[in-house]
Write a protein that holds these residues in place. Structure first.
Motif, PDB file in Angstrom:
ATOM      1  N   ILE A   1     -38.555 -29.701 -42.285  1.00 52.60           N
ATOM      2  CA  ILE A   1     -36.735 -30.349 -41.731  1.00 52.60           C
ATOM      3  C   ILE A   1     -36.708 -30.360 -39.991  1.00 52.60           C
ATOM      4  N   ASN A   2     -38.102 -30.376 -39.172  1.00 49.74           N
ATOM      5  CA  ASN A   2     -38.185 -30.946 -37.883  1.00 49.74           C
ATOM      6  C   ASN A   2     -39.153 -31.211 -37.474  1.00 49.74           C
ATOM      7  N   PRO A   3     -38.973 -32.258 -38.022  1.00 54.46           N
ATOM      8  CA  PRO A   3     -40.166 -34.076 -37.808  1.00 54.46           C
ATOM      9  C   PRO A   3     -40.274 -33.609 -36.298  1.00 54.46           C
TER      10      PRO A   3
ATOM     11  N   VAL B   1     -45.415 -30.634 -21.477  1.00 55.41           N
ATOM     12  CA  VAL B   1     -45.184 -29.257 -21.879  1.00 55.41           C
ATOM     13  C   VAL B   1     -46.041 -28.316 -22.866  1.00 55.41           C
ATOM     14  N   LEU B   2     -45.833 -29.155 -24.280  1.00 55.36           N
ATOM     15  CA  LEU B   2     -46.341 -28.446 -25.304  1.00 55.36           C
ATOM     16  C   LEU B   2     -48.365 -28.810 -25.799  1.00 55.36           C
ATOM     17  N   GLU B   3     -48.663 -30.196 -25.171  1.00 51.04           N
ATOM     18  CA  GLU B   3     -50.240 -30.152 -24.540  1.00 51.04           C
ATOM     19  C   GLU B   3     -50.055 -29.517 -23.825  1.00 51.04           C
TER      20      GLU B   3
ATOM     21  N   PHE C   1     -47.780 -23.417 -38.583  1.00 57.71           N
ATOM     22  CA  PHE C   1     -47.359 -23.946 -39.965  1.00 57.71           C
ATOM     23  C   PHE C   1     -45.775 -24.945 -39.515  1.00 57.71           C
ATOM     24  N   ILE C   2     -45.085 -25.543 -40.021  1.00 53.60           N
ATOM     25  CA  ILE C   2     -43.773 -26.102 -39.519  1.00 53.60           C
ATOM     26  C   ILE C   2     -42.904 -26.468 -40.834  1.00 53.60           C
ATOM     27  N   ASN C   3     -41.505 -25.981 -40.097  1.00 56.84           N
ATOM     28  CA  ASN C   3     -40.958 -26.442 -41.234  1.00 56.84           C
ATOM     29  C   ASN C   3     -40.530 -27.728 -41.038  1.00 56.84           C
TER      30      ASN C   3
END
Ligand SMILES: CC(C)(COP(=O)(O)OP(=O)(O)OC[C@H]1O[C@@H](n2cnc3c(N)ncnc32)[C@H](O)[C@@H]1OP(=O)(O)O)[C@@H](O)C(=O)NCCC(=O)NCCS
Length: 191
Positions: free
Chosen positions: A148-150, A122-124, A144-146
Motif C-alpha cells: 500500500i506504499n506505491p 535524498v533517497l538515492e 521490504f515495502i508494504n
C-alpha cells in the motif's frame, strides 16, 4: 547543502521527531498517501543500531535532520516477528547467484524523508551513503515495502535500482521483497 553522515547519539531526538511525524499512528491524514512507517523504534533501539551496527544514516540541512535510513544485520532485526518471517524464508531466494542467508545479506530500512525534501534525490543519496557503510560486510541488500506504499516502491525500484525478489503476505499485509547488488553505486549519486 544536504550532508549525509552516520548518526551520533545527539541526533536521536531529531530522528525520533521525524519518525513520529510519518508514523502510521501519528501521521497527518493528508500525508498518508505519500507513505508512512509502521514500526516505532525506541531511542535505545536507535542507539544500539548506531553502536552495534554502524547502521543509522542521516541527512542534514544545517542542524535539521531531514532524513534517516536504517540498516543492520539480521541479528539486529530478529526480535521482530516480520523479520523472523523474512529470515526463515531467505533460503527460498536465489539472487546474484547466491542462495540468500543471514551472513550474505542484511536488511535496509525503514527510511523516512521530510516532506519538504522529497523528490530531490535524498533517497538515492542516503541509500548510497548507507550502502557504503554496509558494502564491506555484505554482498546483498534485502528490504521490504508494504504494497500500500506505491511511492516508496516506485522510488526504490525505478530511481535507486532495487530489484523485485518476491511478494509475500504477513499478518494480512501484502509486501514486496527487494534486493540490491552491493557492488553497484546508486545511479546519479555523488557523495
Ligand atoms: C518513500 C520515500 C522515502 C520516497 O522518497 P521521495 O523523495 O518521496 O521519492 P521521490 O519523490 O524521489 O520518488 C517517488 C516517485 O514516486 C512517484 N509517486 C508519488 N506518489 C506515487 C503513488 N501514489 N504511486 C506511484 N508512484 C508515486 C513520484 O511521482 C516519484 O517519481 P517522479 O519523481 O518521477 O515523479 C518518502 O516519500 C518518504 O519518506 N515517505 C514517508 C515514509 C515512507 O513511506 N518510508 C518508506 C517505508 S518503506
Amino acid at each position: 547543502m544536504i550532508v549525509y553522515r552516520n548518526a551520533t547519539p545527539d541526533d536521536l531526538p531529531g530522528v525520533s521527531d521525524l519518525q513520529k511525524k510519518y508514523h502510521v499512528s501519528t501521521i497527518r491524514e493528508e500525508d498518508k498517501a505519500d507513505g508512512f512507517v509502521t514500526t516505532l523504534f525506541t531511542p535505545e533501539q536507535f542507539l544500539s543500531l548506531i553502536k552495534d551496527e554502524n547502521g543509522l544514516a542521516v541527512a542534514c540541512d544545517g542542524e535539521k535532520i531531514i532524513s534517516y535510513a536504517m540498516a543492520a544485520s539480521w541479528d539486529y532485526w530478529s526480535p521482530w516477528p516480520l523479520f523472523q518471517h523474512m529470515i526463515a524464508d531467505l533460503h527460498t531466494i536465489t539472487y546474484l547467484g547466491r542462495v540468500l542467508d543471514t551472513k550474505n545479506s542484511y536488511q535496509y530500512g525503514p527510511v523516512c524523508i521530510d516532506k519538504d525534501y522529497r523528490g530531490i534525490g535524498v533517497l538515492e543519496h542516503i541509500f548510497e551513503f548507507s550502502r557504503r557503510q554496509m558494502a564491506d560486510r555484505f554482498p546483498v541488500m534485502v528490504t521490504f515495502i508494504n504494497q500500500i506504499n506505491p511511492r516508496s516502491y516506485d522510488a526504490h525500484v525505478r530511481k535507486v535500482g532495487m530489484e523485485l525478489l518476491k511478494t509475500f503476505e504477513f499478518n494480512n499485509n501484502q509486501y514486496y521483497e527487494l534486493g540490491y547488488d552491493m557492488r553497484k553505486q546508486v545511479p546519479g549519486t555523488r557523495l
